[in-house]
Scaffold this motif. Structure first.
Motif, PDB file in Angstrom:
ATOM      1  N   HIS A   7      10.901  -3.623  -2.936  1.00  0.00           N
ATOM      2  CA  HIS A   7      10.144  -2.521  -2.991  1.00  0.00           C
ATOM      3  C   HIS A   7       8.606  -2.552  -3.041  1.00  0.00           C
ATOM      4  O   HIS A   7       8.014  -2.864  -4.153  1.00  0.00           O
ATOM      5  N   HIS A   9       4.851  -1.009  -1.465  1.00  0.00           N
ATOM      6  CA  HIS A   9       4.129  -0.029  -0.516  1.00  0.00           C
ATOM      7  C   HIS A   9       3.020  -0.627   0.079  1.00  0.00           C
ATOM      8  O   HIS A   9       1.892  -0.553  -0.026  1.00  0.00           O
ATOM      9  N   GLU A  94      11.560   6.491  -0.788  1.00  0.00           N
ATOM     10  CA  GLU A  94      12.297   6.717  -2.126  1.00  0.00           C
ATOM     11  C   GLU A  94      12.406   8.258  -2.462  1.00  0.00           C
ATOM     12  O   GLU A  94      11.448   8.941  -1.969  1.00  0.00           O
ATOM     13  N   HIS A 154      15.578   1.935  -8.212  1.00  0.00           N
ATOM     14  CA  HIS A 154      14.150   1.200  -8.248  1.00  0.00           C
ATOM     15  C   HIS A 154      13.590   1.258  -9.429  1.00  0.00           C
ATOM     16  O   HIS A 154      13.285   2.131  -9.987  1.00  0.00           O
ATOM     17  N   ASP A 204       7.046  -3.156  -6.548  1.00  0.00           N
ATOM     18  CA  ASP A 204       6.483  -1.797  -6.321  1.00  0.00           C
ATOM     19  C   ASP A 204       4.876  -1.695  -6.093  1.00  0.00           C
ATOM     20  O   ASP A 204       4.219  -0.875  -6.501  1.00  0.00           O
TER      21      ASP A 204
HETATM   22 ZN   LIG Z   1       7.661   3.241  -5.082  1.00  0.00          ZN
END
Ligand SMILES: [Zn+2]
Length: 256
Positions: A7, A9, A94, A154, A204
């Motif tokens: 995960h 971005h 997500e 997540h 994340d």
């Molecule tokens: Zn996220």
């Protein structure tokens, strides 16, 4: 160490100035796979563009609870089309509920969460769940409306009791930077208990930077600190833990 950041971005604009060198550095530090989730149409497109450019990047499509008030029919057509026809799109996410910020009203969040559970079943892809201060409603929805869905929690933040039920329902439990924070004593207990075959690690990025880098931008190379923390909680070798979570990531996202 061989790592799968499940995960990150990496399509975030905080990487616009140095994305290539950041990714080169991640590869040099053992990152072999990155899942880049979407939060809306625009980030689904940018995640897909990165997945097309880099072999080791995969994409998810979907709308985050924050953005759920703005999603359109055309967005859903795009998500479905990509989910069915783009083989680098490996999940719907997500998606979920965020009762901490409430950027979209709760009724809207729930409506779009359910719609995306349905989409995921239709296209037979796993879901990536965002659950912030919404454990009760997430679990109730999965028990009823989502009982045929599967996927990933997540940045897991629930209890061990809840994790056991998630696992029984076909979900993997993914830990991010917070498990490294010294104060996260409960979360560390949960990470210690999660069986190795259902465990994932993530950053994340660019959020949730673990120590010793707090306050700086996070990136997928920091997955190693999450691996290190969980390996020491479980009393096992970090390379072994990293390799197991990498295989788990490939399994849940159906990466050959
Ligand atoms: Zn996220």
């Amino acid at each position: 160490m061989r790592l799968f950041d499940t995960h990150a971005h990496i399509n975030d604009n905080r990487f616009d100035n140095d994305r290539q060198s950041m990714l080169d550095d991640c590869l040099a530090q053992g990152v072999e796979y990155i899942m880049c989730p979407a939060v809306d149409r625009e980030t689904a497109e940018s995640a897909i563009a990165l997945a097309a450019k880099y072999d080791y990047v995969y994409a998810a499509v979907g709308v985050h609870p924050h953005e759920s008030k703005d999603v359109t029919e055309e967005d859903y057509e795009y998500f479905k089309d990509q989910a069915l026809h783009n083989d680098k799109v490996k999940a719907i996410g997500e998606i979920g509920l965020d009762y901490y910020y409430d950027f979209s009203d709760r009724e809207t969040q729930m409506r779009e969460f359910k719609r995306q559970l349905e989409l995921a079943r239709e296209v037979d892809l796993p879901i990536i769940i965002h659950d912030r201060d919404a454990h009760g409603d997430i679990m109730d929805t999965l028990r009823t409306y989502g009982k045929d869905n599967y996927g990933i929690f997540h940045c897991y933040s629930g209890s061990w009791e809840m994790a056991k039920e998630c696992i029984k329902m076909g979900f993997y439990i993914s830990f991010a930077g917070p498990v490294v924070f010294p104060k996260s004593t409960k979360l560390k207990e949960v990470a210690k208990e999660v069986p190795l075959d259902r465990l994932l690690i993530e950053t994340d990025s660019p959020y949730l930077t673990p120590p010793p880098f707090r306050g700086r931008r996070n990136d997928p190379s920091k997955t190693q600190f999450v691996a290190q923390e969980i390996a020491s909680l479980k009393g096992m070798d970090v390379d072994e833990l990293a390799a197991i979570t990498l295989e788990n990531g490939k399994r849940i996202f159906n990466i050959k």
